[in-house]
Design a protein around this motif. Structure first.
Motif, PDB file in Angstrom:
ATOM      1  N   ILE A  73       0.573  -1.025   0.022  1.00  0.00           N
ATOM      2  CA  ILE A  73      -0.302   0.149  -0.026  1.00  0.00           C
ATOM      3  C   ILE A  73       0.910   1.007  -0.033  1.00  0.00           C
ATOM      4  O   ILE A  73       2.010   1.513   0.873  1.00  0.00           O
ATOM      5  CB  ILE A  73      -1.125   0.023   1.348  1.00  0.00           C
ATOM      6  CG1 ILE A  73      -1.998  -1.413   1.177  1.00  0.00           C
ATOM      7  CG2 ILE A  73      -1.425   1.118   0.998  1.00  0.00           C
ATOM      8  CD1 ILE A  73      -2.785  -1.341   2.693  1.00  0.00           C
ATOM      9  N   ASP A  74       0.139   2.071  -1.215  1.00  0.00           N
ATOM     10  CA  ASP A  74       1.171   3.069  -1.037  1.00  0.00           C
ATOM     11  C   ASP A  74       0.726   4.656  -0.342  1.00  0.00           C
ATOM     12  O   ASP A  74      -0.323   5.036  -0.606  1.00  0.00           O
ATOM     13  CB  ASP A  74       2.241   3.410  -2.390  1.00  0.00           C
ATOM     14  CG  ASP A  74       1.136   3.522  -3.044  1.00  0.00           C
ATOM     15  OD1 ASP A  74      -0.076   3.867  -3.645  1.00  0.00           O
ATOM     16  OD2 ASP A  74       1.212   3.502  -4.625  1.00  0.00           O
ATOM     17  N   ALA A  75       1.676   6.038  -1.109  1.00  0.00           N
ATOM     18  CA  ALA A  75       0.456   6.983  -0.686  1.00  0.00           C
ATOM     19  C   ALA A  75      -0.360   7.297  -1.320  1.00  0.00           C
ATOM     20  O   ALA A  75      -0.963   8.327  -0.994  1.00  0.00           O
ATOM     21  CB  ALA A  75       2.024   8.233  -0.413  1.00  0.00           C
ATOM     22  N   HIS A  76      -0.351   6.676  -2.104  1.00  0.00           N
ATOM     23  CA  HIS A  76      -1.793   7.178  -3.711  1.00  0.00           C
ATOM     24  C   HIS A  76      -2.687   5.547  -3.034  1.00  0.00           C
ATOM     25  O   HIS A  76      -3.708   6.172  -3.996  1.00  0.00           O
ATOM     26  CB  HIS A  76      -0.567   6.857  -5.247  1.00  0.00           C
ATOM     27  CG  HIS A  76      -0.215   7.786  -5.172  1.00  0.00           C
ATOM     28  ND1 HIS A  76       0.187   9.267  -4.993  1.00  0.00           N
ATOM     29  CD2 HIS A  76       1.718   7.977  -5.440  1.00  0.00           C
ATOM     30  CE1 HIS A  76       1.554   9.818  -5.699  1.00  0.00           C
ATOM     31  NE2 HIS A  76       2.119   8.743  -5.582  1.00  0.00           N
ATOM     32  N   ASP A  77      -2.803   5.642  -2.086  1.00  0.00           N
ATOM     33  CA  ASP A  77      -4.218   4.315  -1.683  1.00  0.00           C
ATOM     34  C   ASP A  77      -4.341   3.300  -3.055  1.00  0.00           C
ATOM     35  O   ASP A  77      -5.245   3.357  -3.089  1.00  0.00           O
ATOM     36  CB  ASP A  77      -5.242   5.704  -1.297  1.00  0.00           C
ATOM     37  CG  ASP A  77      -5.320   6.399  -0.868  1.00  0.00           C
ATOM     38  OD1 ASP A  77      -4.323   5.653   0.110  1.00  0.00           O
ATOM     39  OD2 ASP A  77      -5.655   7.712  -0.900  1.00  0.00           O
ATOM     40  N   ASN A  78      -2.762   2.696  -3.293  1.00  0.00           N
ATOM     41  CA  ASN A  78      -2.809   1.797  -4.566  1.00  0.00           C
ATOM     42  C   ASN A  78      -2.740   0.463  -3.491  1.00  0.00           C
ATOM     43  O   ASN A  78      -1.305   0.818  -2.672  1.00  0.00           O
ATOM     44  CB  ASN A  78      -1.934   2.069  -5.532  1.00  0.00           C
ATOM     45  CG  ASN A  78      -2.414   3.224  -5.709  1.00  0.00           C
ATOM     46  OD1 ASN A  78      -3.723   3.337  -6.796  1.00  0.00           O
ATOM     47  ND2 ASN A  78      -1.452   4.169  -6.584  1.00  0.00           N
ATOM     48  N   GLY A  79      -2.779  -0.990  -4.127  1.00  0.00           N
ATOM     49  CA  GLY A  79      -2.260  -2.022  -3.204  1.00  0.00           C
ATOM     50  C   GLY A  79      -2.433  -3.007  -4.059  1.00  0.00           C
ATOM     51  O   GLY A  79      -2.813  -2.677  -5.075  1.00  0.00           O
ATOM     52  N   TRP A  80      -1.710  -4.035  -3.865  1.00  0.00           N
ATOM     53  CA  TRP A  80      -1.406  -5.253  -4.841  1.00  0.00           C
ATOM     54  C   TRP A  80      -2.142  -6.073  -3.907  1.00  0.00           C
ATOM     55  O   TRP A  80      -1.081  -6.976  -2.781  1.00  0.00           O
ATOM     56  CB  TRP A  80       0.021  -5.336  -4.286  1.00  0.00           C
ATOM     57  CG  TRP A  80       0.631  -6.594  -5.696  1.00  0.00           C
ATOM     58  CD1 TRP A  80       1.008  -8.365  -5.117  1.00  0.00           C
ATOM     59  CD2 TRP A  80       0.617  -5.683  -6.880  1.00  0.00           C
ATOM     60  NE1 TRP A  80       0.999  -8.640  -6.249  1.00  0.00           N
ATOM     61  CE2 TRP A  80       0.926  -7.743  -7.195  1.00  0.00           C
ATOM     62  CE3 TRP A  80       0.407  -5.478  -7.689  1.00  0.00           C
ATOM     63  CZ2 TRP A  80       1.212  -7.964  -8.841  1.00  0.00           C
ATOM     64  CZ3 TRP A  80       0.579  -6.159  -8.879  1.00  0.00           C
ATOM     65  CH2 TRP A  80       1.041  -6.958  -9.989  1.00  0.00           C
ATOM     66  N   VAL A  81      -2.335  -7.518  -4.612  1.00  0.00           N
ATOM     67  CA  VAL A  81      -3.802  -7.781  -4.140  1.00  0.00           C
ATOM     68  C   VAL A  81      -2.730  -9.274  -4.568  1.00  0.00           C
ATOM     69  O   VAL A  81      -2.548  -9.276  -5.459  1.00  0.00           O
ATOM     70  CB  VAL A  81      -5.012  -7.929  -5.005  1.00  0.00           C
ATOM     71  CG1 VAL A  81      -5.896  -9.156  -4.307  1.00  0.00           C
ATOM     72  CG2 VAL A  81      -5.649  -6.740  -4.279  1.00  0.00           C
ATOM     73  N   SER A  82      -3.414 -10.425  -3.597  1.00  0.00           N
ATOM     74  CA  SER A  82      -2.506 -11.415  -3.933  1.00  0.00           C
ATOM     75  C   SER A  82      -3.293 -12.626  -3.514  1.00  0.00           C
ATOM     76  O   SER A  82      -4.410 -12.231  -2.772  1.00  0.00           O
ATOM     77  CB  SER A  82      -1.056 -11.892  -3.493  1.00  0.00           C
ATOM     78  OG  SER A  82      -1.546 -11.776  -1.557  1.00  0.00           O
ATOM     79  N   TYR A  83      -3.916 -13.612  -4.290  1.00  0.00           N
ATOM     80  CA  TYR A  83      -5.203 -14.717  -3.881  1.00  0.00           C
ATOM     81  C   TYR A  83      -4.522 -16.452  -4.299  1.00  0.00           C
ATOM     82  O   TYR A  83      -2.761 -16.671  -5.028  1.00  0.00           O
ATOM     83  CB  TYR A  83      -6.012 -14.693  -4.886  1.00  0.00           C
ATOM     84  CG  TYR A  83      -5.945 -14.357  -5.625  1.00  0.00           C
ATOM     85  CD1 TYR A  83      -6.265 -15.436  -7.005  1.00  0.00           C
ATOM     86  CD2 TYR A  83      -6.271 -13.315  -6.169  1.00  0.00           C
ATOM     87  CE1 TYR A  83      -6.434 -15.368  -7.651  1.00  0.00           C
ATOM     88  CE2 TYR A  83      -5.877 -13.074  -7.435  1.00  0.00           C
ATOM     89  CZ  TYR A  83      -5.775 -14.349  -8.845  1.00  0.00           C
ATOM     90  OH  TYR A  83      -5.629 -13.568  -9.868  1.00  0.00           O
ATOM     91  N   TRP A  84      -4.373 -16.759  -3.178  1.00  0.00           N
ATOM     92  CA  TRP A  84      -4.324 -18.687  -3.251  1.00  0.00           C
ATOM     93  C   TRP A  84      -5.485 -19.206  -3.142  1.00  0.00           C
ATOM     94  O   TRP A  84      -5.786 -19.204  -1.698  1.00  0.00           O
ATOM     95  CB  TRP A  84      -2.718 -19.450  -3.347  1.00  0.00           C
ATOM     96  CG  TRP A  84      -2.385 -18.703  -1.794  1.00  0.00           C
ATOM     97  CD1 TRP A  84      -1.284 -17.492  -1.954  1.00  0.00           C
ATOM     98  CD2 TRP A  84      -2.312 -19.420  -1.110  1.00  0.00           C
ATOM     99  NE1 TRP A  84      -0.941 -17.732  -0.005  1.00  0.00           N
ATOM    100  CE2 TRP A  84      -1.774 -18.692  -0.077  1.00  0.00           C
ATOM    101  CE3 TRP A  84      -3.261 -20.678  -0.617  1.00  0.00           C
ATOM    102  CZ2 TRP A  84      -2.154 -19.428   1.532  1.00  0.00           C
ATOM    103  CZ3 TRP A  84      -3.890 -21.792   1.004  1.00  0.00           C
ATOM    104  CH2 TRP A  84      -2.657 -20.955   1.886  1.00  0.00           C
ATOM    105  N   VAL A  85      -5.653 -20.254  -3.477  1.00  0.00           N
ATOM    106  CA  VAL A  85      -6.983 -21.379  -2.948  1.00  0.00           C
ATOM    107  C   VAL A  85      -6.355 -23.183  -2.963  1.00  0.00           C
ATOM    108  O   VAL A  85      -5.152 -23.125  -4.439  1.00  0.00           O
ATOM    109  CB  VAL A  85      -8.042 -21.218  -3.951  1.00  0.00           C
ATOM    110  CG1 VAL A  85      -9.160 -22.603  -3.682  1.00  0.00           C
ATOM    111  CG2 VAL A  85      -8.785 -19.870  -3.202  1.00  0.00           C
TER     112      VAL A  85
END
Length: 164
Positions: A73-85
């Motif tokens: 999460i950065d200062a621009h309110d962006n985030g990186w999503v990850s997932y696994w099942v």
């Protein structure tokens, strides 16, 4: 098909056996920055999320089925999503439902504006999860990942808080 009783919750130390079991799947081994081969490694994986982002155990009828997370999460309110099942829960809409729920949480509770994710172009199942969860494709990043000496192109997707 959306699974019944899907829930996101914080990871707990007593989830370590489920984490260890998950990382025994060959295709999940790269989902951790280090090998998870012992129970202690699994406890370490759970603990590694503290301060690094927000990771949630995905449960179906109370059983751990996977993980969804937002980090970077950065200062621009962006985030990186990850997932696994884990393999036993694949093909039932678990990843799609969990990723969609994570996005709703990240926008409403965490106040993020943009969520990004990427998948190898050789992983069409992950692409389906991303698009069904509302993440639009944005382009190919050539040769971005390297596993066991093999380079992989990555397709980037993003979802904005304003997307419908």
């Amino acid at each position: 098909m959306t699974p019944v009783n899907i829930r996101l919750r914080e990871w707990r130390d007593n989830d370590a056996p489920a984490v260890l079991h998950a990382f025994q799947s060959p295709d999940l081994r790269h989902q951790s920055p280090w090998p998870v081969v012992t129970l202690q490694d699994a406890v370490g994986w759970i603990a590694s999320w503290a301060g690094a982002g927000h990771a949630f155990a995905v449960t179906v009828d109370g059983q751990v089925a996977g993980n969804v997370a937002v980090a970077g999460i950065d200062a621009h309110d962006n985030g990186w999503v990850s997932y696994w099942v884990v393999p036993a829960f694949r093909g039932r809409g678990v990843a799609t439902a969990a990723t969609g729920e994570l996005a709703r949480w990240a926008f409403a509770e965490r106040g993020l504006y943009r969520l990004e994710l990427g998948h190898r172009t050789t992983n069409p199942a992950s692409c389906r999860v991303a698009t069904k969860a509302g993440f639009r494709p944005e382009g190919i990043e050539r040769g971005k990942l390297c596993y066991e000496g093999v380079r992989y192109d990555v397709e980037r997707h993003a979802r904005l808080a304003t997307d419908r």
